[in-house]
Design a protein around this motif. Structure first.
Motif, PDB file in Angstrom:
ATOM      1  N   ILE A   7       0.849  -1.189   0.000  1.00  0.00           N
ATOM      2  CA  ILE A   7       0.000   0.000   0.000  1.00  0.00           C
ATOM      3  C   ILE A   7       0.880   1.232   0.000  1.00  0.00           C
ATOM      4  CG2 ILE A   7      -1.844   1.209   1.235  1.00  0.00           C
ATOM      5  CD1 ILE A   7      -2.289  -1.453   2.723  1.00  0.00           C
ATOM      6  N   ASP A   8       0.627   2.134  -0.933  1.00  0.00           N
ATOM      7  CA  ASP A   8       1.322   3.425  -0.941  1.00  0.00           C
ATOM      8  C   ASP A   8       0.302   4.448  -1.409  1.00  0.00           C
ATOM      9  OD1 ASP A   8       2.924   5.587  -1.100  1.00  0.00           O
ATOM     10  OD2 ASP A   8       4.417   4.708  -2.433  1.00  0.00           O
ATOM     11  N   PHE A  16      -9.735  15.093   6.876  1.00  0.00           N
ATOM     12  CA  PHE A  16      -8.849  14.017   7.293  1.00  0.00           C
ATOM     13  C   PHE A  16      -8.070  13.486   6.102  1.00  0.00           C
ATOM     14  CE2 PHE A  16      -8.033   9.474   7.967  1.00  0.00           C
ATOM     15  CZ  PHE A  16      -7.299   9.542   9.139  1.00  0.00           C
ATOM     16  N   THR A  17      -6.789  13.222   6.321  1.00  0.00           N
ATOM     17  CA  THR A  17      -5.980  12.636   5.252  1.00  0.00           C
ATOM     18  C   THR A  17      -5.260  11.403   5.792  1.00  0.00           C
ATOM     19  OG1 THR A  17      -5.616  14.824   4.345  1.00  0.00           O
ATOM     20  CG2 THR A  17      -4.186  13.079   3.559  1.00  0.00           C
ATOM     21  N   LEU A  18      -5.354  10.328   5.048  1.00  0.00           N
ATOM     22  CA  LEU A  18      -4.612   9.111   5.385  1.00  0.00           C
ATOM     23  C   LEU A  18      -3.440   9.001   4.426  1.00  0.00           C
ATOM     24  CD1 LEU A  18      -4.628   6.252   6.923  1.00  0.00           C
ATOM     25  CD2 LEU A  18      -5.693   5.413   4.838  1.00  0.00           C
ATOM     26  N   GLU A  19      -2.246   8.933   4.982  1.00  0.00           N
ATOM     27  CA  GLU A  19      -1.055   8.847   4.144  1.00  0.00           C
ATOM     28  C   GLU A  19      -0.243   7.671   4.644  1.00  0.00           C
ATOM     29  OE1 GLU A  19       0.655  12.668   3.903  1.00  0.00           O
ATOM     30  OE2 GLU A  19       2.113  12.070   2.378  1.00  0.00           O
ATOM     31  N   LEU A  20      -0.098   6.663   3.802  1.00  0.00           N
ATOM     32  CA  LEU A  20       0.441   5.423   4.330  1.00  0.00           C
ATOM     33  C   LEU A  20       1.206   4.651   3.261  1.00  0.00           C
ATOM     34  CD1 LEU A  20      -1.044   3.772   7.122  1.00  0.00           C
ATOM     35  CD2 LEU A  20      -1.034   2.188   5.242  1.00  0.00           C
ATOM     36  N   ALA A  53     -11.692   9.106  -3.218  1.00  0.00           N
ATOM     37  CA  ALA A  53     -10.599  10.070  -3.394  1.00  0.00           C
ATOM     38  C   ALA A  53      -9.269   9.487  -2.903  1.00  0.00           C
ATOM     39  CB  ALA A  53     -10.925  11.374  -2.657  1.00  0.00           C
ATOM     40  N   VAL A  54      -8.719   8.553  -3.675  1.00  0.00           N
ATOM     41  CA  VAL A  54      -7.470   7.909  -3.282  1.00  0.00           C
ATOM     42  C   VAL A  54      -6.445   8.086  -4.393  1.00  0.00           C
ATOM     43  CG1 VAL A  54      -6.362   5.727  -2.708  1.00  0.00           C
ATOM     44  CG2 VAL A  54      -8.675   6.192  -1.896  1.00  0.00           C
ATOM     45  N   ARG A  55      -5.269   8.561  -4.012  1.00  0.00           N
ATOM     46  CA  ARG A  55      -4.157   8.609  -4.966  1.00  0.00           C
ATOM     47  C   ARG A  55      -3.113   7.602  -4.509  1.00  0.00           C
ATOM     48  NH1 ARG A  55      -1.424  13.113  -4.547  1.00  0.00           N
ATOM     49  NH2 ARG A  55      -2.672  13.915  -2.836  1.00  0.00           N
ATOM     50  N   GLY A  56      -2.368   7.050  -5.466  1.00  0.00           N
ATOM     51  CA  GLY A  56      -1.313   6.114  -5.103  1.00  0.00           C
ATOM     52  C   GLY A  56      -1.595   4.735  -5.638  1.00  0.00           C
ATOM     53  N   THR A  57      -0.887   3.756  -5.079  1.00  0.00           N
ATOM     54  CA  THR A  57      -1.017   2.401  -5.614  1.00  0.00           C
ATOM     55  C   THR A  57      -1.316   1.403  -4.502  1.00  0.00           C
ATOM     56  OG1 THR A  57       1.364   2.110  -5.371  1.00  0.00           O
ATOM     57  CG2 THR A  57       0.565   2.731  -7.557  1.00  0.00           C
ATOM     58  N   ILE A  58      -2.080   0.393  -4.878  1.00  0.00           N
ATOM     59  CA  ILE A  58      -2.314  -0.756  -4.013  1.00  0.00           C
ATOM     60  C   ILE A  58      -2.023  -1.989  -4.858  1.00  0.00           C
ATOM     61  CG2 ILE A  58      -4.013  -2.056  -2.692  1.00  0.00           C
ATOM     62  CD1 ILE A  58      -5.543   0.515  -2.264  1.00  0.00           C
ATOM     63  N   SER A  66      -5.024  -0.583  -7.998  1.00  0.00           N
ATOM     64  CA  SER A  66      -5.377   0.836  -8.025  1.00  0.00           C
ATOM     65  C   SER A  66      -6.480   1.050  -9.054  1.00  0.00           C
ATOM     66  CB  SER A  66      -4.142   1.658  -8.403  1.00  0.00           C
ATOM     67  OG  SER A  66      -2.990   1.091  -7.828  1.00  0.00           O
ATOM     68  N   GLY A  67      -7.568   1.655  -8.629  1.00  0.00           N
ATOM     69  CA  GLY A  67      -8.655   1.944  -9.558  1.00  0.00           C
ATOM     70  C   GLY A  67      -9.536   0.751  -9.888  1.00  0.00           C
ATOM     71  N   LEU A  68      -9.247  -0.402  -9.299  1.00  0.00           N
ATOM     72  CA  LEU A  68     -10.079  -1.585  -9.558  1.00  0.00           C
ATOM     73  C   LEU A  68     -11.389  -1.471  -8.772  1.00  0.00           C
ATOM     74  CD1 LEU A  68      -9.822  -4.375 -11.051  1.00  0.00           C
ATOM     75  CD2 LEU A  68      -9.175  -5.326  -8.845  1.00  0.00           C
ATOM     76  N   ALA A  69     -12.517  -1.751  -9.438  1.00  0.00           N
ATOM     77  CA  ALA A  69     -13.825  -1.621  -8.775  1.00  0.00           C
ATOM     78  C   ALA A  69     -13.908  -2.590  -7.592  1.00  0.00           C
ATOM     79  CB  ALA A  69     -14.939  -1.917  -9.767  1.00  0.00           C
ATOM     80  N   PRO A  70     -14.633  -2.190  -6.523  1.00  0.00           N
ATOM     81  CA  PRO A  70     -14.706  -3.033  -5.317  1.00  0.00           C
ATOM     82  C   PRO A  70     -15.167  -4.459  -5.614  1.00  0.00           C
ATOM     83  CG  PRO A  70     -15.835  -0.933  -4.961  1.00  0.00           C
ATOM     84  CD  PRO A  70     -15.384  -0.938  -6.387  1.00  0.00           C
TER      85      PRO A  70
END
Lengths: 336, 223
Positions: A7-8, A16-20, A53-58, A66-70
């Motif tokens: 996770i990045d 609130f911002t989650l940065e991980l 609203a998520v930026r980055g990669t999983i 990243s960007g894959l539907a739930p």
């Protein structure tokens, strides 16, 4: 080799911002803990693809999420507020995800068996008790054959006895279905019993990893209805639980353990084991505050200094101790 | 006082067609309104609610302009069907549709809002696409709203007068609906017909609305 969830991400929510950036092993039970409002639930929702609203990669075991539907991620999500479909009975709730993911009737049957859901199948969700509803929610997520199970404070609102009755089901599910679990909680008992590793999150950032609670292990040598016998180098312990011969079980140590420098003889507890304090571990700080090594039955554990009897605390070379267990709560370990 | 059966049938047909079209059209619109985060939402909501506050004559006037054979829409309709939209049954359906739009959209929107996004998220994590989740979760949970929307649309169309008169005129056998028949009967001092039709509409409307409220209550208590 164990896969990883990489996770990045930066997730922006109102106020609130989650940065991980973390790598979570996809094996056993990873507990995520930390103060309320720190971002634990948000992290689970980001992993499940529920936050827009998520930026980055999983990356899941190498695959880019990243960007894959739930609905394409294959995550079993057990929500804090349960969310069983109120217009369907328990059986239809269990079949909902199983049918959509092509998991088949055998999978549903296995889940019903593992979680004792048989008597509940034709009940409406509104008629279930809190504990029953949580078990069905876990079953519904499992029956869809998830690649990853995430549970968001699933035992919140239950009394301690109910919590302790449900925890073995969770451990059993992870061991039986071989699915890695991310488990959000701030319950000390849940962390002690369930965690294979602990990630703390605070203020939207990761605040470090901790090892699981010190634990003894044993091999199941006999099993019956609701009990097992755990074989260790120094003893055979009879323990409550549902297991199979050959499985490796852990006995997480916490409040049920007391250590003494003399043999206590007969006690009101369930077991007394012999061991040896090995002295403080290398590290910073005064020796009497550092974690100490403990050897018992051929296993070497690391325990907090506060557990060590005062005369042995900080003493190089340590000395013999007796471990009294007031009760034993054991759980199966997921085979790696 | 004979011959009032035709207006009754025209009215029922109009109400039924309008209701079906309204429910089909309003489901996606109401779902969008209930779940969107766009800033356009209040504007769309205002447009949907306009028929609640506008005099039917104003709505009817603009419809008359926009549906007339001289307008692009009206001209296209003439080319397609050989019939004008104004002063025809088709025009009545369009007028009724717009006039009853808030009665369909608003109960659906409220119902979808009370379903919330939680169950939809649960469905998504269980492998359901958005459309699948809408069909299998949101729609069944909002069924009271669907029923309310359908019945209100139907009942409201039954009782419509101004828009119908403006767009459809008063053509016997074609656009003369029940409410206009009552109006004509009173104008010609045919009070017997007026009484019969008015009482009929009153009783019918009362029965339909009672049925909805009873059904909704039973549904709510049963679960």
């Amino acid at each position: 080799m164990t896969g990883q969830l990489e996770i990045d991400v930066t997730a922006t929510l109102p106020g609130f911002t989650l940065e991980l950036a973390e790598r979570i092993p996809l094996a056993g039970i990873t507990v995520i803990t930390g103060p309320s409002g720190g971002g634990k639930t948000t992290l689970l929702r980001v992993i499940a693809g529920l936050e827009p609203a998520v930026r980055g990669t999983i990356r899941f075991d190498g695959a880019d999420w990243s960007g894959l539907a739930p609905h394409r991620r294959g995550i079993g999500f057990v929500f804090q507020d349960v969310r069983l479909f109120p217009h369907m009975d328990v059986a239809a709730n269990l079949a909902y995800g199983a049918r959509r993911r092509g998991a088949g009737r055998e999978m549903v049957a296995a889940v019903i068996e593992a979680l004792d859901l048989g008597p509940l199948l034709h009940r409406a969700p509104q008629t279930l008790s809190g504990g029953e509803a949580r078990r069905v929610a876990l079953g519904r997520a499992l029956a869809a054959r998830p690649r990853l199970l995430v549970m968001d404070e699933p035992l919140t609102g239950l009394d301690r006895a109910r919590k302790e009755r449900l925890q073995p089901y969770i451990a059993r599910a992870v061991a039986d279905f071989g699915v890695p679990l991310l488990y959000v909680t701030h319950g000390e008992g849940e962390i002690t019993y369930l965690a294979d590793r602990v990630l703390t999150i605070a203020g939207g950032r990761a605040a470090g990893w901790q090892p699981p609670a010190p634990r003894l292990t044993g091999r199941v040598r006999a099993a019956g209805e609701g009990w097992i016998e755990l074989e260790r180098a120094d003893a055979v312990l009879r323990v409550e639980g549902q297991g199979r011969v050959g499985e490796i079980w852990a006995i997480p140590l916490g409040r049920d353990l007391s250590l003494s420098t003399r043999d206590p003889g007969a006690t009101s507890g369930v077991a007394v084991l012999e061991g040896r304090i090995l002295g403080p571990e290398p590290g910073e700080g005064a020796p009497e505050t550092r974690p100490h090594g403990l050897e018992t039955g051929g296993e070497r554990l690391t325990i907090p200094a506060s557990w060590v009897p005062a005369p042995l605390r900080g003493v190089e070379g340590g000395g013999p101790v007796w471990l009294s267990l007031a009760r034993i709560r054991a759980r199966p370990l997921a085979s790696a | 006082m004979t011959g009032f059966l035709t207006p009754v049938l025209i009215t029922l047909k109009l109400a039924a067609m309008t209701t079906v079209l309204l429910v089909i059209f309003s489901l996606p619109l109401a779902w969008w309104l209930a779940t969107t985060r766009t800033r356009l939402r209040p504007l769309v909501e205002a447009v949907v609610a306009l028929p609640l506050v506008l005099p039917p004559t104003v709505l009817g006037f603009y419809l008359l302009i926009f549906l007339s054979p001289e307008s692009p829409l009206g001209a296209a309709w003439v080319r397609l069907t050989g019939e004008t939209l104004t002063f025809s049954f088709s025009g009545l359906v369009v007028g009724s549709f717009l006039y009853s739009l808030p009665f369909a959209v608003q109960p659906l929107q409220t119902a979808f809002q009370s379903v919330g996004t939680g169950y939809m998220e649960a469905a998504a994590t269980l492998g359901a696409t958005r459309l699948d989740a809408f069909r299998s979760v949101a729609l069944p949970l909002a069924r009271r709203g669907v029923l309310t929307a359908a019945v209100l649309s139907f009942a409201h169309t039954l009782g419509e007068f101004g828009v119908v008169l403006m767009v459809g005129g008063n053509i016997p056998g074609k656009t003369r609906v029940l409410s206009i028949e009552v109006f004509s009967a009173v104008e010609t001092l045919d009070y017997a017909t007026a009484h019969l039709l008015s009482a009929g509409l009153l009783v019918f409307s009362f029965l339909v609305l009672s049925a909805v409220y009873i059904l909704n209550r039973r549904d709510g208590a049963g679960r």
